[in-house]
Design an enzyme around this catalytic site. Sequence first.
Site, short mmCIF file in Angstrom:
data_model
loop_
_atom_site.label_atom_id
_atom_site.label_comp_id
_atom_site.label_asym_id
_atom_site.label_seq_id
_atom_site.Cartn_x
_atom_site.Cartn_y
_atom_site.Cartn_z
N HIS A 138 0.82 -1.21 0.00
CA HIS A 138 0.00 0.00 0.00
C HIS A 138 0.85 1.27 0.00
CE1 HIS A 138 -4.05 -1.85 1.55
NE2 HIS A 138 -3.70 -2.27 0.35
N TYR A 140 -9.31 4.15 2.56
CA TYR A 140 -9.99 3.14 3.36
C TYR A 140 -11.47 3.47 3.55
CZ TYR A 140 -5.75 0.59 4.53
OH TYR A 140 -4.61 -0.17 4.46
N GLU A 188 0.60 1.49 8.31
CA GLU A 188 1.13 2.19 7.14
C GLU A 188 1.66 3.57 7.50
OE1 GLU A 188 -2.17 1.81 4.44
OE2 GLU A 188 -2.02 -0.38 4.58
N TYR A 194 11.34 -3.77 -3.24
CA TYR A 194 10.93 -3.36 -4.58
C TYR A 194 10.55 -1.88 -4.58
CZ TYR A 194 6.38 -4.15 -2.34
OH TYR A 194 5.32 -4.12 -1.46
N ARG A 241 3.19 -0.55 -11.31
CA ARG A 241 3.66 -1.93 -11.22
C ARG A 241 4.86 -1.97 -10.26
NH1 ARG A 241 -0.37 -2.12 -13.72
NH2 ARG A 241 -0.88 -3.39 -15.55
N VAL A 250 12.59 -14.57 -14.03
CA VAL A 250 12.87 -13.22 -13.56
C VAL A 250 12.75 -13.13 -12.04
CG1 VAL A 250 10.49 -12.30 -13.70
CG2 VAL A 250 12.46 -10.79 -14.16
#
Length: 404
Positions: free
Chosen positions: A84, A94, A136, A189, A205, A275
């Site tokens: 998120h 939310y 978060e 990532y 992405r 990958v």
Amino acid sequence: MKTEQKDLIKATVPILKEHGVLLTTHFYNRMFSHNPELKNMFNMGNQQNKKQQTALAMAVLAYAENIENPSALFPVVDSIGHKHTSLDIRPEHYQIVGKHLIASIAEVLGDAALPEILDAWSAAYSQLAQLMSGHEASLYSNQVKKTGGWTGWRPFLVKDKTEESAEITSFYLYPTDGGAVADFTPGQYISVRLFLPELNLLQPRQYSLSNTPNGTYYRISVKKEKGSVHPDGIISNRLHDTIKVGDVIDVSAPAGNFVLNVTVDTPVVFISGGVGQTPLVSMLETLIKQEHQQPITWIHGCRGEHVHAFKETIAAWSEKSNQLNSHIFYDVLESDSTDSNIHEGWVNLDLLDETILQAKTKYYICGPATFIRKHFEFLTAKGVDKSTIHFEEFGPASLQLHGN
């Protein structure tokens, strides 16, 4: 929540098991109909292939099953929280989701959606939203505390593109403001966001960082999805075919909890398919630079030598480190090889029992869901403790293996 409400939530578990995907499919259709702007935040490819609907149904079911002790879900909450923050999800989102989720429960259940059931789910969702948004908030706070850290989207310059194989290309990304970029833990990532004119949408992405932290740039290594004309592979193909050196793209700060434990001095085994090796390359490079003193085993499978990315890099690291031992599996051998560490066929851990089944070993697996499940089950059948097996599935999570 009241005890009676928790009992009502638990009573809906059988319904969620049988009709969960129907509910979440209705929910997404409803939400995108009423709030089409949210399509810019969701991977619409995962809407087409139903992965997102399935993942949400599993998450809702898990929450209902653990309503007495939501803290038991923290590993899942943490993983979703990282995703998120990489998508810039905020508390206001939310509220929108909650409105459409409760309305969807009412519409799907029909006459069975008694007022007390809807009230119970409203209370349950409020509790979940507070849990998620609170976690978060701490992740966002940690991001901005880092040197070069940020939240939301930041423009990055594509300074270089390097072909790693016939299918995989690396992109070197530098912030356009010339500032530093936050360090990350190997395995994490970033999200990349592009505008797709054919969909009239921004689409994000996630791509694993395939280098070690350096404070200056990020590197992602992206596979081109041949023949893909739907959103599931359209961003990867756009990066390959359209994005040029000198172009600017939006990037979010590093996130993710599939990470290398850099503080434990134990044997390490990396197992990747295709990958899926990209986050593991970052982990392996880190161990090489740290001069890790325990055995490191690199196991990688792909279709053939022509699609084998980072082949020369891994070979060079093997020469540099006496601890690194690599095993490569090609579906089809394209040339004769006298290297005993190159094998024909799919990754077969049976061939490597003595190498990989050492005491206190940490395992990191990345690839498609079927690839992860196969090797997770092999290791546990050999007596490996599940807590020592860490894995990441690309895309919305569908595996319930209770590792990590």
